[in-house]
Design an enzyme around this catalytic site. Sequence first.
Site, PDB file in Angstrom:
ATOM      1  N   LYS A   1       0.848  -1.201   0.000  1.00 30.22           N
ATOM      2  CA  LYS A   1       0.000   0.000   0.000  1.00 30.22           C
ATOM      3  C   LYS A   1       0.878   1.244   0.000  1.00 30.22           C
ATOM      4  O   LYS A   1       1.953   1.246   0.629  1.00 30.22           O
ATOM      5  CB  LYS A   1      -0.904  -0.035   1.244  1.00 30.22           C
TER       6      LYS A   1
ATOM      7  N   SER B   1     -10.174  -0.599   7.031  1.00 31.14           N
ATOM      8  CA  SER B   1      -9.607  -0.423   5.691  1.00 31.14           C
ATOM      9  C   SER B   1      -8.933  -1.631   5.053  1.00 31.14           C
ATOM     10  O   SER B   1      -8.606  -1.599   3.873  1.00 31.14           O
ATOM     11  CB  SER B   1      -8.590   0.708   5.707  1.00 31.14           C
TER      12      SER B   1
ATOM     13  N   SER C   1      -9.847   1.824   2.784  1.00 32.90           N
ATOM     14  CA  SER C   1      -8.978   2.583   1.912  1.00 32.90           C
ATOM     15  C   SER C   1      -7.925   1.741   1.183  1.00 32.90           C
ATOM     16  O   SER C   1      -7.406   2.160   0.161  1.00 32.90           O
ATOM     17  CB  SER C   1      -8.247   3.656   2.719  1.00 32.90           C
TER      18      SER C   1
HETATM   19  N1  GLN Z   1     -13.559   4.029   6.012  1.00 34.90           N
HETATM   20  C1  GLN Z   1     -12.937   4.491   7.199  1.00 34.90           C
HETATM   21  C2  GLN Z   1     -12.570   5.938   7.080  1.00 34.90           C
HETATM   22  O1  GLN Z   1     -12.831   6.516   6.059  1.00 34.90           O
HETATM   23  C3  GLN Z   1     -11.755   3.631   7.528  1.00 34.90           C
HETATM   24  C4  GLN Z   1     -10.490   4.079   6.935  1.00 34.90           C
HETATM   25  C5  GLN Z   1      -9.304   3.255   7.342  1.00 34.90           C
HETATM   26  O2  GLN Z   1      -9.419   2.221   7.997  1.00 34.90           O
HETATM   27  N2  GLN Z   1      -8.136   3.732   6.960  1.00 34.90           N
HETATM   28  O3  GLN Z   1     -12.037   6.520   7.984  1.00 34.90           O
END
Ligand code: GLN
Length: 486
Positions: A81, A180, A156
């Site tokens: 990532k 995420s 994400s």
């Molecule tokens: N969807 C969540 C957010 O937008 C989780 C994001 C994450 O785990 N990085 O914060």
Amino acid sequence: MEKILTLTIGEMREEFETKRLSSVEAVKTFYKRIKEKNPVLKAFLETREEKALKAAKESDERIAVGAQNIRALEGIPMAIKDNFMIKGEAMSSSSKYLENYISPYDADVIEKLKNAGAVFLGRTNMDEFAMGGSTETSAYQKTANPWDICRIPGGSSGGSACAVGSGMASCALGSDTGGSIRQPAGFCGVVGYKPSYGLISRYGICALASSFDQAGTFTRNVKDTAEIVSIISGKDYRDSVCEPNEYINYAENLNNNADILKGMKIGIPKQLKDYEIDEPIMEAFKKAVKDIETAGAQIIEIDAPSYKYTPALYKVIMCAEVGANIATFDGIRYGHRSKKGVSLNDEYAKSRAESLGYEVKKRILFGTYVLGAKNYHRCYHQAQRVRTLLINEIEAAFKQCEAIFTPASLQMPVKFGESLREESDIFIMAANLAGLPGITVPVSMSKDNIPIGVHFMSARLTDKRLFEIAGGFEAISGWKIQIPDI
Ligand code: GLN
């Protein structure tokens, strides 16, 4: 379809050791797939073929010399990532702010993976600074779901999930602050894991919300997850919250045996009934519950009334921490610097205004608001208190059961432009709020051929047990490792 693309780490290692396949061949096969599919799927932001082939060649040389030289992940092709620092290479967190940023050092997990012989294929797309659940907030591109390119892959860490789900990498690294890894894993038909808070060092990972952030993995099965975690976990004095564990072999005695479920108590939150759950997910979940019971486990209902506060708690605390973390992005020390500033403050403001996306700005503003003198007690402090309440309720639930079982998402992946409901991932988000380990395991396909995942969460620092439970379930889930024919 090339068999190589769907091999697990264990299978690939066997191919390498018996000389039926070399790491160079495997890496070349993945790059062929990337060249064909990435223009459509957009999982990778950048690939590094020359460096990867050099590393693969070194791995092949070690394998040729013999067993004592072969490291744990020797020659295994992996996607990373875009928020992990690899020394001397670009890392942007999918933000324009870090467009030209070159990492000055390796993240702890990167260092450990390099030492274990993993071969990095390239960096994968994500929501900007990991803020989002679809990759749509990336400043560069939107990654597609490999099973239906009109749909989101989740996020994400959507780029990493798509890379593994589509056969463009054998495994991948992701980060998980509020689901995420585990949400996109379910959407793309792969296993996604987030550790207990503190199990894996955060050193060298671009922060989102420091009290939630953890690195984790995407793999084809639970055993592969346990193998990578054995490498990347363990103490690191550069991350003050890192547990002081010496080496633990998480894959040891992990034999995908459903017998483990016999007599075990598995909890399902009573609160699951309070939410709308998409039909295909409900169907798959019910079947999974039945399978678990057939394997001899006892399903019990657990009660954690504070689940309903999860989205609000997460938002307040996460944004407060975002405000503090992104404060280091001032355009002076590194990252994008505006040429239009007329004073120091104006320089800060313009550097950020020009390079940060809407979602990031929104979260900084909200985070600053909840930490303001007038709101601190009412918002931030109150959220931390309710967080403790939720932790206590979940801890009490673990006195009655060994794992909490839920769908990985309450919704199927939506089409681009449509948004997921705020509560769609609250049951996996609870793991971040409480610092617990969680793992998504794919179970089945919907009628329109989109993967569905389920999620196990266990008590803090029982990650090894979690792998045994998830591995036991994997043995009876009926899921076949597969990649789409796109
Ligand atoms: N969807 C969540 C957010 O937008 C989780 C994001 C994450 O785990 N990085 O914060």
